[in-house]
Design a protein around this motif. Structure first.
Motif, PDB file in Angstrom:
ATOM      1  N   SER A  51       0.824  -1.209   0.000  1.00 34.72           N
ATOM      2  CA  SER A  51       0.000   0.000   0.000  1.00 34.72           C
ATOM      3  C   SER A  51       0.854   1.253   0.000  1.00 34.72           C
ATOM      4  O   SER A  51       0.619   2.172  -0.784  1.00 34.72           O
ATOM      5  CB  SER A  51      -0.903   0.036   1.233  1.00 34.72           C
ATOM      6  N   ASP A  69      -6.407  -1.168  -4.065  1.00 40.65           N
ATOM      7  CA  ASP A  69      -5.712  -1.709  -2.893  1.00 40.65           C
ATOM      8  C   ASP A  69      -6.606  -2.716  -2.185  1.00 40.65           C
ATOM      9  O   ASP A  69      -7.477  -2.360  -1.418  1.00 40.65           O
ATOM     10  CB  ASP A  69      -5.324  -0.567  -1.949  1.00 40.65           C
ATOM     11  N   GLU A  70      -6.403  -3.972  -2.473  1.00 42.50           N
ATOM     12  CA  GLU A  70      -7.195  -5.072  -1.924  1.00 42.50           C
ATOM     13  C   GLU A  70      -8.692  -4.798  -2.008  1.00 42.50           C
ATOM     14  O   GLU A  70      -9.384  -4.799  -1.000  1.00 42.50           O
ATOM     15  CB  GLU A  70      -6.799  -5.313  -0.461  1.00 42.50           C
TER      16      GLU A  70
END
Ligand SMILES: Nc1ncnc2c1ncn2[C@@H]1O[C@H](COP(=O)(O)OP(=O)(O)OP(=O)(O)O)[C@@H](O)[C@H]1O
Ligand SMILES: [Mg+2]
Lengths: 361, 306
Positions: A50, A187-188
């Motif tokens: 991240s 991000d995920e």
């Protein structure tokens, strides 16, 4: 080849000041992203996935964060190349949400609870286009339809709490694609969702980004998901890139001990939703500056050189390879797993400043 | 929304009933209410006379029914001291107190909102130090001391403002500053920490990721969420100030409810004390109701709850 590269990151390093000392969260990360390509980024928690991607658009907290080196040249479809890390904040704000969109992990907390979802989409459209008033609203409704929200016109006035997790993530996707960006950094995006909804969101993202030929950086814990969507896989460990290459190649011929560990922990297909299982040992401390291989303490192939130097990226396969997918497959390891022997001390690493994925030194 | 409001209104009604019970027994706690209403050296005849006049010789249940019946009509009996209907006396004093309270809150907001926002969005800077300094100062400086200092400096020495009384705009300044200083500190602290908290929420990062400029993120996203906190402390402080201004109103001879409480207690004027207590409680209950409505207006999660 340079023609269809949209993002060229070189030697990115990010540190955080903390009361316990400086956290070297990201060290020397370099990669390229091609137009329309999906780059999967995997690695255990705290490996810097991240932070490295958020810092490209300065979305980390500064302070305590600080980008200490590197460049991130962005080559938009129409416009001049710019180094994102050198841009003043005002310019950066024109790229964020317009040329580069974001989808975050937790759709429950990523939308403002006091603003209608429509307004949150329209806000971005208004900021980056000439559209005003009801035209802007129409565009937001259209985007809601586009991401598959039934009754979009009525749903415009709903608040986030009136949406389910999957629906909210679709709203996030609508925001991300609102201005037809060059890149989406996700991000995920499915980690917080139910299994059934996950597959739906993955499909939706894939369909939309292919349709609009948007490049995607997809950060994930889930090797199963990444296997299905990424063109290139980048494995991170302890703030560094340890292996990168075309995804089928990395899966079939992993060339970094950490990747081998990860893939060994890869659940069988069908049970693909499981998170990464931790491999032996504990994650590296990020407090000391990177002077050795971060994986040395957990590595079965470790030898003295690994503790004395930080390995640069090497080509995983020699230039003799017939298989084109082997091109550009790189690994940061002093042990040549291809030939099953230690690398010669005079074998030099790749000069990342001149290197692109798909190019063979 | 309707159900939310309906339950709040019912709760408010029950609360008021509780207030009536408490104020009724408050006077009777000592056992002999007639004794408490006459001077300490009054003759037994005088006490007996008071007992009959106030109806204290009737059974308790009848007294209570009479009390509640009167309260519903706004009748709390004659003030012993002023010899006029108690509630009317209270209502006459209300505008002065509200004026002072609003001025004090206005003063507090004027400084605390910018200070709290700047401090919270730039932690660690000189502005933040200033905000935290004010936060601490406001909550540690006693307001009666501040009132006296203000009088000494601005009325006696500089002669900018009158020392006491209620006569035009200038007269409200010093009492408002003295009264508003504590909430100024409190608001600054609360706004600062609310901004700090909201700033690190995921949806603020989303706003930045859309390319929204910092001041718009602040005004459109952060401040709106902080205003929920602001509304709740405003409601509490407003109610608190009605009672908290006893000192200030007395020091500045401000003809409001606070000063009247002081007088009524000293004169053992129980009907008046009761009227003030019920009025203040009612005021706070209404304020709470307004606060709840404001919440619902700001926060859709409450508005659409059911
Ligand atoms: N605000 C911060 N202050 C201090 N350290 C931070 C901060 N943000 C991140 N870090 C550190 O940076 C490192 C990398 O974090 P990052 O969030 O990039 O990990 P990640 O790979 O995304 O992990 P996850 O899979 O859990 O999301 C971590 O060690 C973390 O402790
Ligand atoms: Mg992460």
């Amino acid at each position: 080849m340079t023609g269809d590269t949209v993002l060229q990151v070189r030697n990115l390093a990010v540190e955080f000041d903390s009361i316990d000392g400086t956290v070297h969260a990201v060290n020397n990360v370099s990669f390229d992203l091609k137009r329309g390509q999906t780059l999967g980024v995997v690695g255990e928690s705290g490996s810097g996935k991240s932070v490295s991607m958020m810092s490209l658009l300065r979305l980390i907290a500064e302070p305590p964060g600080k980008i200490t080196s590197g460049s991130a040249v962005f080559l938009p479809r129409n416009g001049e190349p710019v180094d994102l890390l050198q841009l003043p904040k005002r310019w950066l704000a024109r790229i964020r949400g317009d040329r580069i969109g974001f989808v975050f992990q937790d759709p429950m907390s990523s939308l403002n609870p006091l603003m209608t979802v429509g307004e949150q989409i329209a806000e971005s459209v208004r900021k980056h286009t000439e559209l005003q008033g009801s035209v802007c609203r129409d565009r937001a409704v259209e985007l809601l339809e586009h991401v598959g929200i039934p009754g979009a016109a009525e749903r415009y006035n709903n608040y986030p709490h009136q949406f389910s997790g999957g629906m909210r993530q679709r709203v996030m996707i609508a925001i991300a694609i609102a201005c037809n960006p060059d890149i989406i950094i996700a991000d995920e995006p499915t980690t917080a969702l139910d299994v059934t909804v996950q597959a739906e969101i993955v499909d939706r993202m894939q369909k939309l980004t292919k349709e609009l030929s948007i490049s995607v950086i997809w950060i994930s814990h889930d090797l199963g998901v990444v296997a299905g969507i990424a063109d290139v896989l980048m494995v991170m460990y302890g703030g560094s890139v340890v292996e990168r290459g075309e995804i089928s190649r990395v899966y079939s011929h992993p060339r970094h001990p950490y990747t081998i560990g990860l893939l060994g922990a890869l659940p069988k297909l069908g049970a693909a939703q499981k998170r990464l299982v931790n491999i032996g040992g504990s994650p590296p401390s990020l407090f000391s500056p990177p002077r050795q291989c971060a994986f040395a303490a957990r590595c079965p192939w470790v030898f003295d050189r690994c503790k004395a130097e930080r390995p640069p990226l090497f080509f995983a396969t020699g230039s003799h390879s017939e298989d084109p997918s082997a091109h550009g497959h790189v690994t940061a390891c002093f042990y040549d797993l291809e030939k099953d022997r230690r690398r010669d001390p005079d074998e030099t690493g790749i000069d990342v400043t001149a290197f692109e994925v798909g190019q063979q030194g | 929304m309707q159900r939310y409001l309906f339950t709040r209104v019912i709760q408010s009604g029950l609360l008021m009933l509780g207030v009536l019970v408490i104020t009724f027994f408050m006077v009777r706690l000592t056992g002999d209410p007639a004794r408490t209403m006459v001077p300490r050296d009054a003759s037994p005849e005088r006490v007996e006379q008071m007992r009959v006049a106030m109806g204290f010789d009737d059974p308790l249940i009848i007294q209570f029914a009479r009390y509640v019946g009167g309260a519903v009509r706004g009748d709390f009996g004659q003030s012993l001291h002023y010899r006029a209907p108690s509630m009317r006396l209270v209502l006459e004093r209300v505008p002065a107190t509200i004026q002072l309270t609003l001025a004090a809150l206005g003063f507090a907001l004027l400084f605390s909102v910018p200070l709290g926002i700047i401090g919270g969005s730039r932690p660690g800077t000189i502005w933040d130090t200033l905000a935290r300094g004010f936060g601490l100062l406001g909550q540690t400086v006693p307001n009666f001391w501040l009132a006296l200092m203000l009088i000494v400096v601005f009325s006696v020495e500089l002669r900018w403002f009158p020392t006491f009384g209620r006569s035009g705009f200038a007269s409200v300044v010093l009492p408002a500053v003295a009264l508003g200083f504590f909430p100024l500190g409190q608001f600054t602290r609360l706004i600062r920490s609310a901004v700090l908290e909201v700033r690190s929420e995921d949806y603020i990062r989303t706003a930045y990721s859309k390319g929204i400029e910092e001041w718009q993120v602040l005004s459109r996203h952060i401040f709106r969420n902080v205003s929920i906190t602001l509304v709740s402390i405003l409601g509490v402080q407003f109610g608190y100030m009605l009672g908290g201004s006893i000192y200030i109103e007395s020091i500045f001879a401000w003809p409001g409810i606070g000063r009247m409480i002081n007088e009524a207690v000293q004169a053992r004027d129980f009907p008046l004390v009761q009227a003030i207590a019920v009025f203040s409680a009612g005021f706070v209950v209404v304020l709470n109701l307004l606060t709840d409505i404001a919440y619902a207006l700001i926060d859709p999660r409450i508005r659409y709850e059911d």
